[in-house]
Design an enzyme around this catalytic site. Structure first.
Site, PDB file in Angstrom:
ATOM      1  N   ASP A  44      26.405  55.081  44.706  1.00 29.46           N
ATOM      2  CA  ASP A  44      27.225  54.137  45.453  1.00 29.46           C
ATOM      3  C   ASP A  44      27.889  54.797  46.661  1.00 29.46           C
ATOM      4  OD1 ASP A  44      26.531  52.116  43.801  1.00 29.46           O
ATOM      5  OD2 ASP A  44      28.406  52.069  42.670  1.00 29.46           O
ATOM      6  N   GLY A  45      28.277  56.063  46.517  1.00 25.04           N
ATOM      7  CA  GLY A  45      28.876  56.769  47.650  1.00 25.04           C
ATOM      8  C   GLY A  45      27.922  56.882  48.819  1.00 25.04           C
ATOM      9  N   ASN A 115      34.523  48.875  50.137  1.00 25.59           N
ATOM     10  CA  ASN A 115      35.210  48.875  48.847  1.00 25.59           C
ATOM     11  C   ASN A 115      36.700  48.575  48.962  1.00 25.59           C
ATOM     12  OD1 ASN A 115      33.107  49.245  47.110  1.00 25.59           O
ATOM     13  ND2 ASN A 115      33.621  51.338  46.537  1.00 25.59           N
ATOM     14  N   ARG A 141      57.828  50.293  45.195  1.00 26.59           N
ATOM     15  CA  ARG A 141      58.123  51.709  45.021  1.00 26.59           C
ATOM     16  C   ARG A 141      57.136  52.297  44.021  1.00 26.59           C
ATOM     17  NH1 ARG A 141      62.742  48.979  46.084  1.00 26.59           N
ATOM     18  NH2 ARG A 141      64.275  49.975  47.466  1.00 26.59           N
ATOM     19  N   ALA A 155      35.531  49.353  41.604  1.00 32.63           N
ATOM     20  CA  ALA A 155      35.741  50.766  41.909  1.00 32.63           C
ATOM     21  C   ALA A 155      37.175  51.166  41.541  1.00 32.63           C
ATOM     22  CB  ALA A 155      35.421  51.019  43.378  1.00 32.63           C
ATOM     23  N   ASN A 157      39.982  49.835  42.204  1.00 37.07           N
ATOM     24  CA  ASN A 157      40.736  48.667  41.751  1.00 37.07           C
ATOM     25  C   ASN A 157      40.638  48.467  40.244  1.00 37.07           C
ATOM     26  OD1 ASN A 157      41.908  45.754  42.126  1.00 37.07           O
ATOM     27  ND2 ASN A 157      39.940  45.451  41.126  1.00 37.07           N
ATOM     28  N   LYS A 158      39.452  48.612  39.694  1.00 40.91           N
ATOM     29  CA  LYS A 158      39.259  48.437  38.249  1.00 40.91           C
ATOM     30  C   LYS A 158      40.027  49.499  37.469  1.00 40.91           C
ATOM     31  CE  LYS A 158      35.602  47.961  34.736  1.00 40.91           C
ATOM     32  NZ  LYS A 158      36.054  49.056  33.858  1.00 40.91           N
ATOM     33  N   SER A 159      40.028  50.739  37.980  1.00 39.19           N
ATOM     34  CA  SER A 159      40.767  51.807  37.318  1.00 39.19           C
ATOM     35  C   SER A 159      42.270  51.559  37.325  1.00 39.19           C
ATOM     36  CB  SER A 159      40.468  53.147  38.007  1.00 39.19           C
ATOM     37  OG  SER A 159      39.102  53.466  37.943  1.00 39.19           O
TER      38      SER A 159
END
Length: 255
Positions: A44-45, A115, A141, A155, A157-159
């Site tokens: 993917d990268g 992404n 904060r 990507a 976001n899921k983590s």
């Protein structure tokens, strides 16, 4: 006659596979400057790098990927299927699937992300005022904030606990990176999904070591920088020679 280019990951396996593919496609024209099709060989990268490499001609080029890396959410072929990829390129007219990009305005320049973009600081907490359509949403904060496209929802976001979104939808999502929540400081604390006409703006006195990440690019942030993000009108065209459903992509990558 079709023109094509190959963007390869720099490991030996990917380079060897790229050479095999190029040898099999001798009847087509290899053209790194003006290709009709870009073949991404890697993970993917590599696909993300390919799209940024050809960002100036996105309207005229389509992408297809063959997987040799550790994650292949954007790729439809495994490395031992390279002959099938070659055959499909030579004999089929693909359906085109568009993946929506994020448009980021920063420091007087416009950037695009497949992404996500993220504001983050690994050394200390940030205080970030977030505005949605010029209305003050919250004062966040924590270590940072991430804005992802539907493609990027699987990507970082899921983590971060964000929702996984079908990439056919025109949405963007804001998720927190290690937000601080107690009696004195509160923010939404949940992923925020916004539509294709919404604009999110971030303002803060960025402390030392704060960075802006746009896909794989990193920029050091300075005090009083303002960052805006929205869905772009631009898209990345993906060649769909053999349909792989969203569910199948999720299952092969995560289940």
């Amino acid at each position: 006659m079709k023109r094509y280019a190959i963007v390869s990951k720099k490991d030996d396996v990917s380079r060897h596979l790229a050479a095999l593919i190029r040898d099999e496609l001798k009847e087509l024209i290899y053209d790194e400057e003006h290709p009709d099709i870009v073949i991404s060989v890697g993970g993917d990268g590599t696909m993300i790098y390919s799209i940024h490499r050809y960002e100036h001609v996105l309207n005229d080029v389509s992408f297809v990927g063959i997987h040799t890396g550790t994650l292949g959410f954007f790729t439809d072929y495994l490395k031992d299927e390279y002959k099938q990829l070659v055959k499909d390129i030579l004999t089929k007219e693909p359906e085109i699937f568009d993946r929506h990009l994020l448009r980021i305005s920063y420091n007087g320049e416009i950037f695009h992300a497949l992404n996500e973009m993220r504001i983050e600081n690994s050394y200390r907490s940030q205080v970030i005022d977030m505005y949605v359509n010029d209305e003050h949403m919250e004062t966040f904060r924590g270590n940072g904030l991430c804005v992802s496209t539907p493609s990027g929802s699987t990507a970082l976001n899921k983590s971060l606990g964000g929702a996984v979104i079908n990439p056919s939808l025109r949405l963007m999502q804001v998720t927190e990176i290690a937000g601080i929540h107690h009696n004195a400081y509160r923010s939404l604390g949940s992923p925020l999904i916004l539509g294709d006409e919404d604009v999110v703006r971030f303002e803060t006195d960025f402390s030392e070591n704060a960075v802006l990440g746009i896909d794989t690019d990193i920029f050091e942030l300075k005090d009083h920088d303002v960052i805006e993000a929205r869905l772009s009108k631009r898209v990345a065209h993906f060649c769909d020679y053999r349909h792989v459903s969203f569910v199948k992509r999720l299952r092969k990558s995560y289940l």
